[in-house]
Design a protein around this motif. Structure first.
Motif, PDB file in Angstrom:
ATOM      1  N   TYR A   1      30.719-110.686  10.829  1.00  9.88           N
ATOM      2  CA  TYR A   1      32.160-110.599  10.982  1.00  9.88           C
ATOM      3  C   TYR A   1      32.738-111.558   9.967  1.00  9.88           C
ATOM      4  O   TYR A   1      32.225-112.653   9.775  1.00  9.88           O
ATOM      5  CB  TYR A   1      32.536-111.045  12.400  1.00  9.88           C
ATOM      6  CG  TYR A   1      33.896-110.616  12.860  1.00  9.88           C
ATOM      7  CD1 TYR A   1      34.165-109.280  13.112  1.00  9.88           C
ATOM      8  CD2 TYR A   1      34.903-111.538  13.062  1.00  9.88           C
ATOM      9  CE1 TYR A   1      35.400-108.885  13.550  1.00  9.88           C
ATOM     10  CE2 TYR A   1      36.135-111.147  13.507  1.00  9.88           C
ATOM     11  CZ  TYR A   1      36.384-109.819  13.750  1.00  9.88           C
ATOM     12  OH  TYR A   1      37.605-109.433  14.200  1.00  9.88           O
TER      13      TYR A   1
ATOM     14  N   LEU B   1      35.948-113.717   8.287  1.00  7.10           N
ATOM     15  CA  LEU B   1      37.294-114.250   8.431  1.00  7.10           C
ATOM     16  C   LEU B   1      37.696-114.786   7.069  1.00  7.10           C
ATOM     17  O   LEU B   1      36.948-115.542   6.453  1.00  7.10           O
ATOM     18  CB  LEU B   1      37.336-115.387   9.454  1.00  7.10           C
ATOM     19  CG  LEU B   1      37.019-115.052  10.897  1.00  7.10           C
ATOM     20  CD1 LEU B   1      36.887-116.327  11.684  1.00  7.10           C
ATOM     21  CD2 LEU B   1      38.096-114.199  11.481  1.00  7.10           C
TER      22      LEU B   1
ATOM     23  N   GLU C   1      42.874-114.469  15.367  1.00  4.06           N
ATOM     24  CA  GLU C   1      43.681-114.888  14.221  1.00  4.06           C
ATOM     25  C   GLU C   1      44.762-115.878  14.654  1.00  4.06           C
ATOM     26  O   GLU C   1      45.025-116.868  13.979  1.00  4.06           O
ATOM     27  CB  GLU C   1      44.350-113.671  13.570  1.00  4.06           C
ATOM     28  CG  GLU C   1      43.409-112.841  12.729  1.00  4.06           C
ATOM     29  CD  GLU C   1      44.093-111.601  12.192  1.00  4.06           C
ATOM     30  OE1 GLU C   1      45.298-111.419  12.457  1.00  4.06           O
ATOM     31  OE2 GLU C   1      43.417-110.821  11.515  1.00  4.06           O
TER      32      GLU C   1
ATOM     33  N   ALA D   1      41.253-111.541   9.937  1.00  2.00           N
ATOM     34  CA  ALA D   1      39.957-111.065  10.401  1.00  2.00           C
ATOM     35  C   ALA D   1      39.607-109.790   9.644  1.00  2.00           C
ATOM     36  O   ALA D   1      40.464-108.952   9.388  1.00  2.00           O
ATOM     37  CB  ALA D   1      39.997-110.808  11.894  1.00  2.00           C
TER      38      ALA D   1
END
Lengths: 380, 351
Positions: free
Chosen positions: A32, A34, A353, A48
């Protein structure tokens, strides 16, 4: 000579810089990304960027038979698969009008609660690991392994059980299983003070987790946050209590809440939920031997199983929060559309976020883990 | 001429005699760390690599692991990022390992067992450990990576702040012992376990040791390497032997901090049974170096223990701890030590 359409490159102001947090980062669960903009150590903006684990489950399920999808759903979320199976099975049962025998319901509830403890151990350990305390993570993984051993005994698999099928469960529990489960619960109870000393009451952990990633109850409700994250804001909402499924209305359990709404409150809610789950399991151990009967209702030939047209929305309380399947059938052997309302798709993107704003670099991974953000489930 | 060569050769041999055990100790400290933390974390740790040619060590529980690791690191490619400053990139690990090893020159392992018996021993060590931080700063700068740079900023601030607290703690010892020579500091603690400086200087001892943990960037103050935050910090771009040098330096510094704490607060090579009627004679045959090593090992165990039990502090919390708690306490205690000395407080300051 500059071209007509020349645009000077926009650099961020000199006191700000951008950092890619992920998609492969030791502090993040799964893949994932960011994109974080920092001002010094403070987070100014987070974007994100999911999709690294997109495996297209919802689409694949449209191409599989109803019974084949049982093998597919647990893979949506790795640490906590049984609720996925359960919710899918419930949706199919609603559509097909199947009645689940009572014994199967008890066995299902038992698996769900075992899985809740296992997943909470895993995620609390992960929380500890993001602040550099790997001992708690290893302890959690080791104790989770004992639960997985029991899973293996019942279902034949450790992680992806494919055990809860529409209409019941695949097979009955083996002899003496409940005794072993009871021993395991005693063991876990005995371990709890050690976990308290190491992690839950650790002053350094309290200093790290207090006031970080805080949200109010109002915010949590408007952002659609459910599960332990909502209960950490003080609202005792739990699908098991408020919209009971299986045999949860016959069980006695509390819904632990905390009022802080921060990382510490979320961790503490998970700790209390593990205790509640052991209580539920003890009740199941007492009641299950007295519930006799079949473990599965008769199913038609699964290869030519036409489910009547219609749609169904089934919801359960997974370890991360409210999990729901919306299944539409047009009367064929395959679902026409399946939508998974994953709890983390609500709180692992926009909420993450927002909570990361004004946090520090160190806290990003901690906030993500404390929200129990599960990238495989976000991307599905 | 011959005499100069003789002194040079003798010193070289002495350096080798000190350095080889230190490097071996570093290697086996990594093994001890992995084993001890492994058992604390309900796992086994390294258990595959053994010396199968030696009968006693055939089932050595992974005793060969440090050797295997070293060989692996030696044969790995050293990758130098294309956007880095090549010269600084290579010089940085050397800058961090050299002072970490050079500082051992003034450490007395037992009565008179010291390479350079200089009177400014403590000052020399402070100078050497402060140079070590340049290696880290340069590494982060030369890597030209955001993660490494962030870590460098943190290390610089952290090490500089904790050096102050550490320096003040050492000032207390200097006042109590009345000397900068490490051998004399141990000699000043003669008598019994109560005569050691850990008791009159207890707050300074605690602060010195915690600052030492912070100084070596060990957990719970390992924000420089913060694995789950800034990946590996300043050495994120390093590979092979260059990385191993940072690793060596960190562990050599850990051993150094323990040795200093043992010398300054725990009576160095003095026996803990001194002054106790029967036990003193019973243990009089034990060489001083044994007590020294035992004290160092105990303190090193604390380093590993901290790592297994404490979560990492946040960076601002570390700075607050250093500036707002440690430095005021040391300052107050230095004044108190001055008063103790003026009052000739028995049994420590009678001389």
């Amino acid at each position: 000579m500059r071209p007509e359409n020349y645009q000077p490159v926009e650099h961020p102001p000199s006191h700000e810089f951008e950092l890619y947090f992920g998609p492969n980062h030791p502090g993040i669960e799964g893949n994932y990304a960011l994109k974080v903009r920092f001002n010094g150590d403070k987070v100014e903006n987070v974007t994100a960027d999911g999709g690294y684990l997109h495996r297209g489950f919802e689409k694949i399920m449209e191409e599989r038979l109803w019974i084949q999808n049982v093998a597919l759903v647990p893979r949506i979320c790795v640490p906590d698969p049984p609720p996925m199976e359960e919710t899918y099975a419930q949706a199919v049962e609603m559509l097909g009008g199947l009645e689940v025998p009572e014994r199967a319901q008890w066995i299902r509830a038992m698996l769900l609660e075992m899985s809740r403890i296992a997943a909470h151990l895993f995620i609390v350990g992960g929380c500890a690991a993001t602040i550099g305390q790997y001992s708690n993570m290893f302890w959690g993984v080791a104790d989770r392994d004992r639960i997985l051993d029991l899973f293996e005994e019942v279902t034949g698999a450790r992680i992806y059980h494919m055990f809860i099928t529409p209409g019941g469960v695949r097979r009955d529990i083996p002899d003496g299983f409940l005794d072993r489960l009871s021993h395991l619960l005693d063991y876990l109870d005995a371990r709890l003070p050690e976990y308290d000393d190491l992690f839950f009451d650790n002053p350094v952990h309290h200093r790290r987790a207090e006031g970080i990633g805080q949200m109010t109850q109002q915010q949590a409700l408007s952002w659609g946050v459910t599960g332990p994250n909502l209960r950490a804001c003080g609202l005792p909402f739990d699908v098991r209590r408020d919209d009971p499924y299986l045999i949860y209305d016959q069980l006695e359990f509390d819904i632990p809440t905390e009022t802080g709404g921060d990382v510490l409150a979320r961790t503490m809610v998970r700790r209390s939920e593990m205790i509640e789950s052991t209580k539920i399991l003890r009740q199941i151990i007492q009641r299950l031997p007295h519930v006799k009967g079949p473990i599965r209702c008769p199913l038609p030939n699964p290869l030519a199983w036409n489910i009547p047209a219609g749609d169904a929305y089934a919801r359960t309380e997974a370890q991360k929060g409210e999990l729901a399947f919306y299944v539409v059938s047009n009367g064929g052997t395959k679902p026409w559309r399946v939508h998974v309302r994953g709890p983390s798709s609500m709180h692992a993107v926009q909420v993450l976020e927002k909570l990361c704003l004004n946090a520090r670099i160190e806290d990003i991974a901690l906030i993500m883990f404390s929200l129990d953000a599960c990238p495989p489930e976000v991307d599905r | 001429m011959v005499e100069t060569l003789w002194i040079l050769g003798k010193t070289l041999v002495q350096i080798v005699i000190i350095l080889i055990p230190i490097i071996l100790a570093v290697a086996y400290l990594t093994y001890a760390e992995r084993k001890i933390i492994g058992y604390m974390q309900v796992r086994i740790g390294p258990n595959r690599v053994n010396f199968s040619a030696i009968p006693l060590l055939r089932r050595g529980r992974g005793l060969g692991q440090p050797i295997a690791d070293t060989l692996k690191l030696l044969f790995k490619e050293i990758i130098i990022p294309s956007n880095s400053d090549r010269f600084l990139f290579v010089i940085a690990p050397i800058l961090s390992i050299a002072p970490a090893l050079a500082a051992w020159a003034v450490i007395p392992f037992a009565d008179g067992w010291v390479l350079a018996d200089i009177n400014a021993g403590v000052l020399y060590i402070l100078a050497m450990t402060s140079i070590g931080v340049y290696g880290v700063i340069i590494a982060g700068w030369a890597s030209n990576s955001k993660y490494a740079f962030l870590s460098t900023l943190r290390v610089t601030a952290q090490v500089v702040s904790y050096e102050i607290a550490m320096g003040f703690a050492i000032v207390g010892v200097l006042m109590a012992a009345g000397s900068l020579n490490l051998g004399d500091i141990v000699a000043a603690q003669k008598g019994s376990i109560i005569h050691w400086f850990w008791l009159p200087l207890l707050p300074l001892f605690v602060i010195y040791f915690i600052s030492g943990v912070a100084e070596t960037n060990r957990a719970p103050f390992d924000v420089a390497e913060g694995e789950s935050e800034i990946v590996a910090g300043f050495h994120v771009e390093y590979s092979g032997m260059l990385f191993a040098l940072f690793f060596l330096a960190e562990y050599a510094n850990m051993i150094l901090i323990s040795a200093l704490a043992a010398i300054m607060f725990l009576g160095g090579w003095l026996s803990p049974f001194q002054g106790i009627p029967v036990l003193e004679n019973l243990f009089s045959w034990v060489p001083g170096i044994f007590w020294m090593l035992a004290k160092m090992a105990t303190l090193l165990f604390f380093f590993l223990w901290f790592r297994a039990t404490f979560p990492r502090y946040r960076y601002d919390q570390i700075m607050r701890l250093g500036w707002k708690i440690f430095i005021p306490i040391t300052l107050v205690w230095i004044v108190l030590v001055g008063l103790f000395i003026l009052m000739k407080l028995p049994p420590w300051f009678v001389a």
